[in-house]
Design a protein around this motif. Structure first.
Motif, mmCIF file in Angstrom:
data_model
loop_
_atom_site.group_PDB
_atom_site.id
_atom_site.type_symbol
_atom_site.label_atom_id
_atom_site.label_comp_id
_atom_site.label_asym_id
_atom_site.label_seq_id
_atom_site.Cartn_x
_atom_site.Cartn_y
_atom_site.Cartn_z
ATOM 1 N N HIS A 87 0.763 -1.070 0.033
ATOM 2 C CA HIS A 87 0.100 0.080 -0.016
ATOM 3 C C HIS A 87 1.004 1.393 0.003
ATOM 4 N N LEU A 88 2.090 1.239 0.595
ATOM 5 C CA LEU A 88 3.110 2.193 0.695
ATOM 6 C C LEU A 88 3.538 2.611 -0.734
ATOM 7 N N VAL A 89 3.858 1.596 -1.352
ATOM 8 C CA VAL A 89 4.257 1.844 -2.927
ATOM 9 C C VAL A 89 3.025 2.196 -3.974
ATOM 10 N N GLU A 90 1.826 1.743 -3.731
ATOM 11 C CA GLU A 90 0.534 2.013 -4.393
ATOM 12 C C GLU A 90 0.104 3.510 -4.132
ATOM 13 N N PHE A 91 0.092 3.942 -3.005
ATOM 14 C CA PHE A 91 -0.507 5.038 -2.700
ATOM 15 C C PHE A 91 0.695 6.144 -2.321
ATOM 16 N N GLY A 92 1.918 5.979 -1.982
ATOM 17 C CA GLY A 92 2.843 6.799 -1.720
ATOM 18 C C GLY A 92 2.754 7.101 -0.087
ATOM 19 N N PRO A 99 10.907 7.585 14.428
ATOM 20 C CA PRO A 99 11.725 7.620 15.922
ATOM 21 C C PRO A 99 12.733 6.663 16.036
ATOM 22 N N LYS A 100 12.790 5.745 15.217
ATOM 23 C CA LYS A 100 14.011 4.858 15.323
ATOM 24 C C LYS A 100 15.172 5.178 14.948
ATOM 25 N N ARG A 101 15.032 5.955 13.883
ATOM 26 C CA ARG A 101 16.060 6.557 13.068
ATOM 27 C C ARG A 101 16.355 7.862 13.682
ATOM 28 N N ASN A 102 15.543 8.768 14.376
ATOM 29 C CA ASN A 102 15.470 9.815 14.958
ATOM 30 C C ASN A 102 15.852 10.928 13.769
ATOM 31 N N ARG A 103 14.946 10.900 12.799
ATOM 32 C CA ARG A 103 14.902 11.816 11.712
ATOM 33 C C ARG A 103 13.781 11.725 10.779
ATOM 34 N N MET A 104 13.319 12.639 10.042
ATOM 35 C CA MET A 104 12.349 13.077 9.357
ATOM 36 C C MET A 104 12.329 12.073 7.924
ATOM 37 N N HIS A 105 11.556 11.506 7.548
ATOM 38 C CA HIS A 105 11.473 10.735 6.385
ATOM 39 C C HIS A 105 10.909 11.780 5.379
ATOM 40 N N PRO A 106 11.487 12.100 4.258
ATOM 41 C CA PRO A 106 10.853 12.975 3.368
ATOM 42 C C PRO A 106 9.498 12.519 2.542
ATOM 43 N N GLY A 107 9.078 11.386 2.795
ATOM 44 C CA GLY A 107 7.880 10.868 1.920
ATOM 45 C C GLY A 107 8.302 10.172 0.567
ATOM 46 N N LYS A 111 3.524 5.255 -6.800
ATOM 47 C CA LYS A 111 3.805 4.505 -7.800
ATOM 48 C C LYS A 111 2.822 3.285 -8.009
ATOM 49 N N PRO A 112 1.732 3.559 -8.609
ATOM 50 C CA PRO A 112 0.634 2.471 -8.719
ATOM 51 C C PRO A 112 1.082 1.495 -9.660
ATOM 52 N N PHE A 113 0.754 0.227 -9.289
ATOM 53 C CA PHE A 113 1.253 -0.857 -9.752
ATOM 54 C C PHE A 113 -0.083 -1.774 -10.079
ATOM 55 N N LEU A 114 -0.738 -1.885 -9.082
ATOM 56 C CA LEU A 114 -2.177 -2.691 -8.946
ATOM 57 C C LEU A 114 -3.257 -2.047 -9.688
ATOM 58 N N THR A 115 -3.447 -0.850 -9.629
ATOM 59 C CA THR A 115 -4.656 -0.131 -10.082
ATOM 60 C C THR A 115 -4.464 -0.335 -11.589
ATOM 61 N N PRO A 116 -3.361 0.184 -12.200
ATOM 62 C CA PRO A 116 -3.267 0.241 -13.811
ATOM 63 C C PRO A 116 -3.428 -1.405 -14.179
ATOM 64 N N ALA A 117 -3.003 -2.378 -13.492
ATOM 65 C CA ALA A 117 -2.980 -3.687 -14.025
ATOM 66 C C ALA A 117 -4.480 -4.375 -14.013
ATOM 67 N N TYR A 118 -5.463 -3.834 -12.842
ATOM 68 C CA TYR A 118 -6.616 -3.892 -12.802
ATOM 69 C C TYR A 118 -7.484 -3.212 -13.897
ATOM 70 N N GLU A 119 -7.037 -1.843 -14.069
ATOM 71 C CA GLU A 119 -7.943 -1.317 -15.188
ATOM 72 C C GLU A 119 -7.607 -1.922 -16.582
ATOM 73 N N ALA A 120 -6.322 -2.218 -16.796
ATOM 74 C CA ALA A 120 -5.924 -2.987 -18.092
ATOM 75 C C ALA A 120 -6.721 -4.383 -18.507
ATOM 76 N N HIS A 121 -6.802 -5.109 -17.228
ATOM 77 C CA HIS A 121 -7.056 -6.357 -17.484
ATOM 78 C C HIS A 121 -8.495 -6.741 -16.891
ATOM 79 N N ASP A 122 -9.531 -5.975 -16.352
ATOM 80 C CA ASP A 122 -10.642 -6.309 -15.757
ATOM 81 C C ASP A 122 -11.561 -6.927 -16.695
ATOM 82 N N GLU A 123 -11.794 -6.260 -17.902
ATOM 83 C CA GLU A 123 -12.539 -6.849 -18.802
ATOM 84 C C GLU A 123 -12.123 -8.421 -19.179
ATOM 85 N N GLN A 124 -10.847 -8.494 -19.511
ATOM 86 C CA GLN A 124 -10.344 -9.689 -20.098
ATOM 87 C C GLN A 124 -10.395 -10.709 -19.126
#
Length: 149
Positions: A87-92, A99-107, A111-124
């Protein structure tokens, strides 16, 4: 091929037997219908450069959901280690404190991978499912009628 079904009771009995279509056949057809969607999601992961050591790609599977109904549901989803990151890859992600690294993650960008696959192959997937299951049911009904039980 001539059927041995002649009356109301025999017809009702034959329909009950056809209604007992093997669940194993439905499962096989479901998996077959979802395979192109699975392949496309794995290809999307590589194209998005989300293939870091292949953890998420290897975890993508066509799997059966636990269900209480008579029919089972099949889905393309992550399993194992990939469940926590798919879900982190799909939605960002938004910027957040680690807290474990004691720093800010930039986010991270989505990078959607499952939604485009669904949209491309749902009818098939639906067409494959209907075609394969329909032919399987016709064959099963012919077997039931031929046995005449």
């Amino acid at each position: 091929m001539a059927s041995k079904v002649t009356g109301f009771k025999q017809t009702a009995a034959a329909l009950r037997r056809v209604a007992a279509f093997p669940k194993k056949a439905v499962s096989g057809v479901s998996r077959k219908a979802l395979k192109p969607m699975l392949a496309a999601s794995k290809a999307n992961l590589k194209a998005n450069r989300s293939y870091h050591r292949g953890v998420l790609s290897r975890s993508m599977k066509v799997r059966q959901l636990k269900s209480t109904s008579a029919l089972s549901e099949w889905v393309v989803s992550a399993t194992g280690r990939g469940v926590g990151i798919s879900h982190l890859v799909e939605f960002g992600t938004a910027p957040h404190w680690q807290p474990k690294r004691n720093r800010m993650h930039p986010g991270a960008d989505a990078k959607p991978f499952l939604t485009p696959a669904y949209e491309a192959h749902d009818e098939q997937a639906v067409q494959t499912f209907v075609k394969e299951l329909g032919q399987g049911m016709v064959n099963y009904a012919a077997q039931v009628a031929f046995r005449g039980k």
